[in-house]
Design an enzyme around this catalytic site. Structure first.
Site, PDB file in Angstrom:
ATOM      1  N   GLY A 134      53.738  30.869  33.321  1.00  0.00           N
ATOM      2  CA  GLY A 134      52.352  31.251  33.039  1.00  0.00           C
ATOM      3  C   GLY A 134      52.325  31.976  31.709  1.00  0.00           C
ATOM      4  O   GLY A 134      52.179  31.357  30.645  1.00  0.00           O
ATOM      5  N   SER A 135      52.524  33.295  31.744  1.00  0.00           N
ATOM      6  CA  SER A 135      52.577  34.067  30.496  1.00  0.00           C
ATOM      7  C   SER A 135      53.737  33.608  29.623  1.00  0.00           C
ATOM      8  O   SER A 135      53.627  33.564  28.393  1.00  0.00           O
ATOM      9  CB  SER A 135      52.751  35.555  30.816  1.00  0.00           C
ATOM     10  OG  SER A 135      51.700  36.001  31.638  1.00  0.00           O
ATOM     11  N   HIS A 147      22.745  48.114  40.580  1.00  0.00           N
ATOM     12  CA  HIS A 147      21.946  47.351  41.541  1.00  0.00           C
ATOM     13  C   HIS A 147      22.196  47.809  42.986  1.00  0.00           C
ATOM     14  O   HIS A 147      21.560  47.269  43.912  1.00  0.00           O
ATOM     15  CB  HIS A 147      22.262  45.855  41.427  1.00  0.00           C
ATOM     16  CG  HIS A 147      21.587  45.180  40.267  1.00  0.00           C
ATOM     17  ND1 HIS A 147      21.926  45.423  38.957  1.00  0.00           N
ATOM     18  CD2 HIS A 147      20.567  44.279  40.222  1.00  0.00           C
ATOM     19  CE1 HIS A 147      21.165  44.693  38.153  1.00  0.00           C
ATOM     20  NE2 HIS A 147      20.330  44.003  38.889  1.00  0.00           N
ATOM     21  N   GLU A 186      43.777  32.503  29.101  1.00  0.00           N
ATOM     22  CA  GLU A 186      43.994  32.547  27.640  1.00  0.00           C
ATOM     23  C   GLU A 186      44.937  33.687  27.263  1.00  0.00           C
ATOM     24  O   GLU A 186      44.837  34.265  26.189  1.00  0.00           O
ATOM     25  CB  GLU A 186      42.668  32.693  26.868  1.00  0.00           C
ATOM     26  CG  GLU A 186      41.592  31.698  27.197  1.00  0.00           C
ATOM     27  CD  GLU A 186      41.930  30.262  26.824  1.00  0.00           C
ATOM     28  OE1 GLU A 186      43.025  30.042  26.253  1.00  0.00           O
ATOM     29  OE2 GLU A 186      41.128  29.382  27.137  1.00  0.00           O
ATOM     30  N   GLU A 244      47.888  42.058  29.505  1.00  0.00           N
ATOM     31  CA  GLU A 244      49.217  42.613  29.201  1.00  0.00           C
ATOM     32  C   GLU A 244      49.887  41.814  28.081  1.00  0.00           C
ATOM     33  O   GLU A 244      50.566  42.397  27.219  1.00  0.00           O
ATOM     34  CB  GLU A 244      50.099  42.601  30.465  1.00  0.00           C
ATOM     35  CG  GLU A 244      49.628  43.554  31.563  1.00  0.00           C
ATOM     36  CD  GLU A 244      48.394  43.058  32.313  1.00  0.00           C
ATOM     37  OE1 GLU A 244      48.123  41.842  32.298  1.00  0.00           O
ATOM     38  OE2 GLU A 244      47.688  43.889  32.903  1.00  0.00           O
TER      39      GLU A 244
HETATM   40  C1  LIG Z   1      40.705  30.095  37.000  1.00  0.00           C
HETATM   41  C2  LIG Z   1      41.836  29.792  36.054  1.00  0.00           C
HETATM   42  C3  LIG Z   1      41.724  28.722  35.192  1.00  0.00           C
HETATM   43  C4  LIG Z   1      42.794  28.392  34.348  1.00  0.00           C
HETATM   44  N1  LIG Z   1      42.708  27.275  33.561  1.00  0.00           N
HETATM   45  C5  LIG Z   1      43.810  26.857  32.888  1.00  0.00           C
HETATM   46  C6  LIG Z   1      43.826  25.598  32.206  1.00  0.00           C
HETATM   47  O1  LIG Z   1      42.821  24.895  32.156  1.00  0.00           O
HETATM   48  N2  LIG Z   1      45.000  25.181  31.621  1.00  0.00           N
HETATM   49  C7  LIG Z   1      46.137  25.941  31.669  1.00  0.00           C
HETATM   50  O2  LIG Z   1      47.154  25.520  31.117  1.00  0.00           O
HETATM   51  N3  LIG Z   1      46.145  27.157  32.282  1.00  0.00           N
HETATM   52  C8  LIG Z   1      45.020  27.621  32.890  1.00  0.00           C
HETATM   53  N4  LIG Z   1      45.028  28.829  33.562  1.00  0.00           N
HETATM   54  C9  LIG Z   1      46.288  29.592  33.640  1.00  0.00           C
HETATM   55  C10 LIG Z   1      46.271  30.916  32.932  1.00  0.00           C
HETATM   56  O3  LIG Z   1      46.353  30.726  31.558  1.00  0.00           O
HETATM   57  C11 LIG Z   1      47.420  31.767  33.542  1.00  0.00           C
HETATM   58  O4  LIG Z   1      47.021  32.149  34.842  1.00  0.00           O
HETATM   59  C12 LIG Z   1      47.750  32.981  32.699  1.00  0.00           C
HETATM   60  O5  LIG Z   1      48.332  32.617  31.487  1.00  0.00           O
HETATM   61  C13 LIG Z   1      48.717  33.928  33.440  1.00  0.00           C
HETATM   62  O6  LIG Z   1      49.816  33.227  33.942  1.00  0.00           O
HETATM   63  P1  LIG Z   1      50.245  33.435  35.481  1.00  0.00           P
HETATM   64  O7  LIG Z   1      49.024  33.246  36.310  1.00  0.00           O
HETATM   65  O8  LIG Z   1      51.394  32.550  35.751  1.00  0.00           O
HETATM   66  O9  LIG Z   1      50.658  34.950  35.604  1.00  0.00           O
HETATM   67  P2  LIG Z   1      52.117  35.560  35.254  1.00  0.00           P
HETATM   68  O10 LIG Z   1      52.554  35.115  33.921  1.00  0.00           O
HETATM   69  O11 LIG Z   1      53.031  35.298  36.402  1.00  0.00           O
HETATM   70  O12 LIG Z   1      51.780  37.108  35.195  1.00  0.00           O
HETATM   71  C14 LIG Z   1      51.691  37.933  36.363  1.00  0.00           C
HETATM   72  C15 LIG Z   1      51.503  39.375  35.884  1.00  0.00           C
HETATM   73  O13 LIG Z   1      52.657  39.774  35.111  1.00  0.00           O
HETATM   74  C16 LIG Z   1      52.230  40.226  33.843  1.00  0.00           C
HETATM   75  N5  LIG Z   1      53.250  39.924  32.832  1.00  0.00           N
HETATM   76  C17 LIG Z   1      53.905  38.751  32.654  1.00  0.00           C
HETATM   77  N6  LIG Z   1      54.762  38.850  31.620  1.00  0.00           N
HETATM   78  C18 LIG Z   1      54.641  40.113  31.139  1.00  0.00           C
HETATM   79  C19 LIG Z   1      55.262  40.844  30.057  1.00  0.00           C
HETATM   80  N7  LIG Z   1      56.170  40.283  29.262  1.00  0.00           N
HETATM   81  N8  LIG Z   1      54.891  42.137  29.858  1.00  0.00           N
HETATM   82  C20 LIG Z   1      53.956  42.720  30.646  1.00  0.00           C
HETATM   83  N9  LIG Z   1      53.325  42.087  31.681  1.00  0.00           N
HETATM   84  C21 LIG Z   1      53.665  40.792  31.911  1.00  0.00           C
HETATM   85  C22 LIG Z   1      50.928  39.505  33.584  1.00  0.00           C
HETATM   86  O14 LIG Z   1      50.136  40.156  32.604  1.00  0.00           O
HETATM   87  C23 LIG Z   1      50.290  39.538  34.954  1.00  0.00           C
HETATM   88  O15 LIG Z   1      49.692  40.781  35.169  1.00  0.00           O
HETATM   89  C24 LIG Z   1      43.955  29.202  34.375  1.00  0.00           C
HETATM   90  C25 LIG Z   1      44.033  30.301  35.218  1.00  0.00           C
HETATM   91  C26 LIG Z   1      42.996  30.606  36.060  1.00  0.00           C
HETATM   92  C27 LIG Z   1      43.137  31.799  36.982  1.00  0.00           C
END
Ligand SMILES: Cc1cc2nc3c(=O)[nH]c(=O)nc-3n(C[C@H](O)[C@H](O)[C@H](O)COP(=O)(O)OP(=O)(O)OC[C@H]3O[C@@H](n4cnc5c(N)ncnc54)[C@H](O)[C@@H]3O)c2cc1C
Length: 403
Positions: free
Chosen positions: A138-139, A357, A382, A386
């Site tokens: 993800g991130s 509200h 996006e 963090e």
């Molecule tokens: C409704 C929705 C629509 C989306 N649409 C798309 C899309 O169309 N295409 C697409 O590709 N993606 C999409 N996404 C994905 C989105 O970009 C990811 O959810 C986001 O980048 C976070 O990744 P993750 O959910 O795996 O969280 P993780 O990366 O697992 O993060 C979990 C937590 O750990 C924290 N964290 C992780 N690494 C670090 C670090 N190095 N330092 C400090 N904190 C950290 C994060 O900030 C978060 O709080 C969508 C997500 C949602 C919820």
């Protein structure tokens, strides 16, 4: 009821033009008269953006704000893009997001793609989804594992993608995958973008999808995708390939695209917060308690003052960053700052709107809870807050040796 305040009626002197004022006014009228009533009706029942509304946005040129005029777009800048986005998000964030599926996905297209596809994208007739995130990436984008292997004149794609919004309704998917095996010593190498054309409303053989159940963002579905030996032509790799160690510069391009997407997300956040402020100003004058409109109570007045000030501050930063991008002064750190500041602000302000509200704010009879549910998402997608802080701090301090 006439609003006494809440919206800057003019743009800052540095940026104001007649054209920009007209663009904003037109977008505001469309958002309030045509988008908001649909959002209020459909979002509570998780209904998707109707095709007629999508066609209407296409007629207005909103899918092609950033597409050059020679390819049928409006050929405007990021500044105009965020002006329109803020207005649409004030009514329904899903709609403000949908316009990015024309404006935001053509960056890596070849000349042939640009001629063939951009005019249709600009009209909203041919829109895309973006598949970057994965179950275990993800991130940490550089850890993606979805693999594209060249087999003769075709790429064979295998792997899982998560969170692919609009995958079903899209006419194409921009997929980020590895064109070379994962190398832990050089994790960014080999990441490329691939172009997958598909029928709208279904998935081709080799791709299967499962919709994800979400808290908000109900105007469209978000999907988990599985690619099982899915084949596309060799020419469907999107970005120019170079020889040597920097072959496939998809990672850098994807990151640049994310910077513009982050300013767009700031505009979405600001639009939502503005909805909460404007609705709260109206409600504060209508709702009477203890023999007074609740807007007479100083605590509530100061809350409104705080909300309005935070929105103005976010908007000022957004204008500055958008203007810089339009003048080729893209700064990743600033793009992260505006995304961080605006999305955190938006959750606070929309939550304050619910508070103003009272119980009514916690019902779907009022759109406050939608503003808040959607604002909550702006802190996650996006790049999470963090991750933005990580980028900003890396711009101010030497990177730590570990972590
Ligand atoms: C409704 C929705 C629509 C989306 N649409 C798309 C899309 O169309 N295409 C697409 O590709 N993606 C999409 N996404 C994905 C989105 O970009 C990811 O959810 C986001 O980048 C976070 O990744 P993750 O959910 O795996 O969280 P993780 O990366 O697992 O993060 C979990 C937590 O750990 C924290 N964290 C992780 N690494 C670090 C670090 N190095 N330092 C400090 N904190 C950290 C994060 O900030 C978060 O709080 C969508 C997500 C949602 C919820």
């Amino acid at each position: 009821m006439k609003l006494l305040t809440g919206v800057s009626e003019t743009l800052p002197a540095a940026y104001v033009t007649e054209e920009r004022l007209a663009i904003r006014e037109a977008a505001r009228a469309i958002a309030m008269k045509e988008v908001l009533p649909i959002a209020n009706k459909l979002d509570p029942v998780q209904g998707e953006i109707p095709m007629e509304l999508r066609q209407r946005l296409g007629e207005l040129g909103y899918f092609g704000i950033l597409i050059p005029q020679e390819f049928g777009g409006l050929g405007l800048g990021v500044f105009e893009y965020v002006l329109v986005t803020e207005e649409l998000a004030r009514a329904w964030m899903s709609v403000a997001s949908l316009i990015a599926r024309g404006n935001g996905l053509g960056a890596g297209f070849s000349e042939e793609h640009r001629k063939r596809i951009l005019p249709r994208m600009a009209r909203g007739e041919y829109l895309g989804a973006f598949a970057l995130s994965e179950p275990d990436a993800g991130s940490d984008v550089a850890s993606i594992r979805c693999r594209a292997e060249l087999d003769g004149d075709e790429w064979v794609i295998k792997g899982q993608k998560m969170w692919c919004t609009f995958a079903d309704g899209a006419d194409f998917i921009v997929l980020v995958a590895r064109a070379t095996p994962y190398d832990p010593a050089n994790r960014h190498a080999g990441i490329a973008q691939f172009f997958i054309e598909k029928e709208r409303g279904s998935f081709p053989a080799g791709i299967s999808g499962t919709p994800m159940r979400k808290v908000g963002y109900h105007g469209w579905k978000t999907w988990e995708l599985s690619f099982e030996d899915f084949r596309i032509p060799a020419g469907n790799i999107l970005l120019p390939q170079r020889s040597g160690t920097d072959a496939h510069d998809g990672f850098k391009r994807a990151m640049r695209g994310l910077s513009i997407a982050r300013v767009h997300t700031a505009a979405r956040s600001i639009g939502l917060a503005r909805g909460a402020l404007e609705d709260s100003i109206v409600y504060a004058q209508q709702r009477v308690q203890f023999g007074h409109p609740i807007g007479d109570f100083q605590y509530l007045r100061f809350k409104i003052a705080q909300m309005a000030t935070e929105i103005e501050a976010a908007r000022a930063l957004m204008y500055a960053v958008a203007n810089d991008i339009d003048h080729d002064r893209l700064n990743d750190v600033q793009a992260s700052m505006v995304k961080l500041f605006a999305s955190e602000m938006s959750e606070r302000v929309t939550s304050d709107g619910i508070q103003i509200h009272g119980g009514a704010g916690y019902t779907s009879e009022y759109p406050l809870e939608r503003y808040w549910r959607d604002a909550r998402l702006t802190k996650i997608f996006e790049g999470t807050s963090e991750i933005q802080m990580r980028i900003i701090s890396d711009g101010h301090l030497p990177r730590p040796s570990k972590g």
